[in-house]
Write a protein that holds these residues in place. Structure first.
Motif, short mmCIF file in Angstrom:
data_model
loop_
_atom_site.label_atom_id
_atom_site.label_comp_id
_atom_site.label_asym_id
_atom_site.label_seq_id
_atom_site.Cartn_x
_atom_site.Cartn_y
_atom_site.Cartn_z
N ASN A 40 -17.99 12.27 -0.44
CA ASN A 40 -18.36 13.54 -1.08
C ASN A 40 -17.87 14.80 -0.37
OD1 ASN A 40 -19.73 12.08 -3.11
ND2 ASN A 40 -21.53 11.91 -1.77
N GLU A 41 -16.91 14.69 0.53
CA GLU A 41 -16.28 15.89 1.08
C GLU A 41 -15.28 16.44 0.08
OE1 GLU A 41 -14.56 14.47 4.69
OE2 GLU A 41 -16.45 14.53 5.81
N THR A 42 -14.98 17.72 0.14
CA THR A 42 -13.96 18.26 -0.74
C THR A 42 -12.59 17.68 -0.35
OG1 THR A 42 -13.42 20.15 0.68
CG2 THR A 42 -15.22 20.44 -0.92
N PRO A 43 -11.63 17.65 -1.27
CA PRO A 43 -10.30 17.17 -0.91
C PRO A 43 -9.68 17.92 0.26
CG PRO A 43 -10.51 17.25 -3.28
CD PRO A 43 -11.75 17.89 -2.72
N GLU A 44 -9.96 19.23 0.34
CA GLU A 44 -9.40 20.03 1.43
C GLU A 44 -9.96 19.60 2.78
OE1 GLU A 44 -8.94 21.97 -2.38
OE2 GLU A 44 -10.75 21.27 -1.36
N VAL A 45 -11.26 19.36 2.83
CA VAL A 45 -11.89 18.91 4.07
C VAL A 45 -11.41 17.50 4.43
CG1 VAL A 45 -14.11 18.24 5.11
CG2 VAL A 45 -13.91 20.39 3.85
N PHE A 46 -11.32 16.63 3.42
CA PHE A 46 -10.85 15.26 3.67
C PHE A 46 -9.42 15.26 4.20
CE2 PHE A 46 -8.86 11.32 1.97
CZ PHE A 46 -9.57 10.41 2.74
N TRP A 47 -8.54 16.07 3.58
CA TRP A 47 -7.14 16.12 4.02
C TRP A 47 -7.05 16.58 5.48
CZ3 TRP A 47 -3.27 19.19 5.94
CH2 TRP A 47 -1.96 18.76 5.76
N ALA A 48 -7.78 17.64 5.81
CA ALA A 48 -7.76 18.16 7.18
C ALA A 48 -8.29 17.13 8.17
CB ALA A 48 -8.58 19.45 7.26
N LYS A 49 -9.24 16.33 7.74
CA LYS A 49 -9.81 15.28 8.59
C LYS A 49 -8.82 14.16 8.85
CE LYS A 49 -13.55 11.83 8.36
NZ LYS A 49 -14.72 11.40 7.55
N ILE A 50 -8.06 13.78 7.82
CA ILE A 50 -7.15 12.64 7.91
C ILE A 50 -5.78 13.02 8.49
CG2 ILE A 50 -5.94 10.88 6.55
CD1 ILE A 50 -8.91 10.34 6.88
N TYR A 51 -5.38 14.27 8.30
CA TYR A 51 -4.04 14.70 8.72
C TYR A 51 -3.68 14.32 10.15
CZ TYR A 51 -0.27 17.75 10.23
OH TYR A 51 0.89 18.24 10.80
N PRO A 52 -4.55 14.53 11.14
CA PRO A 52 -4.16 14.17 12.52
C PRO A 52 -3.80 12.69 12.68
CG PRO A 52 -6.10 15.57 12.53
CD PRO A 52 -5.87 15.17 11.11
N TYR A 53 -4.39 11.84 11.86
CA TYR A 53 -4.11 10.40 11.95
C TYR A 53 -2.79 10.03 11.26
CZ TYR A 53 -9.11 10.00 13.10
OH TYR A 53 -10.35 10.12 13.68
N LEU A 54 -2.38 10.81 10.25
CA LEU A 54 -1.23 10.43 9.42
C LEU A 54 -0.11 11.48 9.42
CD1 LEU A 54 -2.94 8.89 6.24
CD2 LEU A 54 -1.78 7.68 8.10
#
Length: 337
Positions: A73-87
């Motif tokens: 249930n995070e916004t797509p923007e928050v999810f993207w920022a969370k995952i970006y460092p890993y990918l």
């Protein structure tokens, strides 16, 4: 949230040739995210130019499966920022994941994606249809096989002008030219004059991506607008293209998905650049995601699924360049195999 990964080999109707390669099969990764009875879908295809493969994408996503599946249930923007460092080393995998998450988020909100973003679809641009490099006779035949209002013509041969002259005899459709970095500066400027007289709308990425001095020279002297593709990969590239190109072609797989793609389009508009989104021979999964960006675009190249012998999903449909949305929420995708 559950992560499901599926690999496909998408067979093309015809051999597809550009200046640097030919393909008959397009490997593709479909990401599905499931939560609360809803599913969201995303896609990214392999691409040798960008050194990405489906097995590598799968491996990179599997490494962070726990991080992905712990998200809710995070916004797509928050999810993207969370995952970006890993990918950040694998933007194609990030794209597939971002598309799936954004689709899932919109479905859980009970909205089509363009509605979630507050976009009006009243003035959507039409998509072109791509004619890959082949003999002149085969290129004419491909064009006649599917009459279309706008064609993107792939060039990068020794007879490029002759090809366009012959194709022009068979249609009054708009032509767009994509040389995929194969021309040089003088060739581009000279060709632009002849091609303008042949009803060409713009040139896409005529010279090598890193030749910024050459891009600037073409920008000053081309008789036609020039759109960046290989020179515009990530968000920071949009500003670099200002005063070197007249517009940018944002590819979602290259930049990491819809979330950064939207930001790139907004930045381009602020700089007065024309906006375009292109595809990478995706199935209807990837194409349906692109469709929701149409209200923000001047041009679109989203014919990838039309080039396939057999699709793997339903979603948006395209007839003579006009895009119709699915009745389903989110991006409107449903897997059929």
């Amino acid at each position: 949230m559950e992560l499901i990964l599926r690999a496909y080999d998408l067979k093309l109707k015809h051999t597809f040739t550009i200046s640097r390669e030919s393909i008959d099969i397009q490997p593709s990764l479909i990401v599905e995210l499931k939560s609360d009875g809803f599913s969201g879908f995303g896609e990214a295809t392999s691409n040798p130019y960008y050194k990405t493969t489906v097995p590598v994408m799968i491996a990179d996503l599997e490494k962070i499966r726990a991080v992905i599946e712990a998200t809710e249930n995070e916004t797509p923007e928050v999810f993207w920022a969370k995952i970006y460092p890993y990918l950040k080393q694998d933007m194609f995998a990030l794209c597939a994941l971002d598309l799936a998450y954004t689709d899932l988020y919109a479905r859980k909100k009970g909205k089509k994606l363009y509605d979630l973003w507050g976009y009006s679809i009243d003035k959507n641009p039409m998509t072109d249809y791509t004619i890959g490099i082949a003999s002149i006779e085969k290129m004419v035949a491909k064009m006649q096989e599917l009459p279309w209002p706008i064609y993107k013509i792939k060039l990068g041969t020794k007879e490029d002008i002759a090809i366009v002259k012959e194709l022009r005899k068979h249609t009054d459709a708009i032509f767009r030219i994509d040389a995929n970095c194969d021309w040089d500066v003088d060739e581009t400027i000279n060709n632009s004059i002849e091609l303008k007289n042949l009803g060409v709308e713009f040139l896409e990425q005529p010279i090598k991506a890193d030749n910024w001095e050459g891009h600037r020279e073409i920008f000053k002297h081309s008789a036609l607008p020039v759109i960046a593709d290989e020179s515009c990969i990530l968000e920071e590239d949009v500003a670099k293209c200002h005063h070197h190109f007249h517009g940018v072609n944002v590819k979602l797989v290259k930049c990491g998905g819809l979330t950064p793609g939207k930001r790139m389009i907004e930045e381009a508009k602020k700089l007065g650049l024309k906006t375009m989104v292109g595809c990478m021979t995706e199935s209807t999964v990837g194409i349906s995601a692109i469709a929701h960006l149409l209200p923000q675009l001047d041009y679109v190249d989203m014919d990838g699924a039309l080039l396939l012998a057999q699709d793997i999903a339903t979603g948006v449909t395209i007839k003579e360049g006009v895009i119709q949305y699915s009745e389903l929420n989110g991006t409107g995708v449903k897997l059929i195999r």
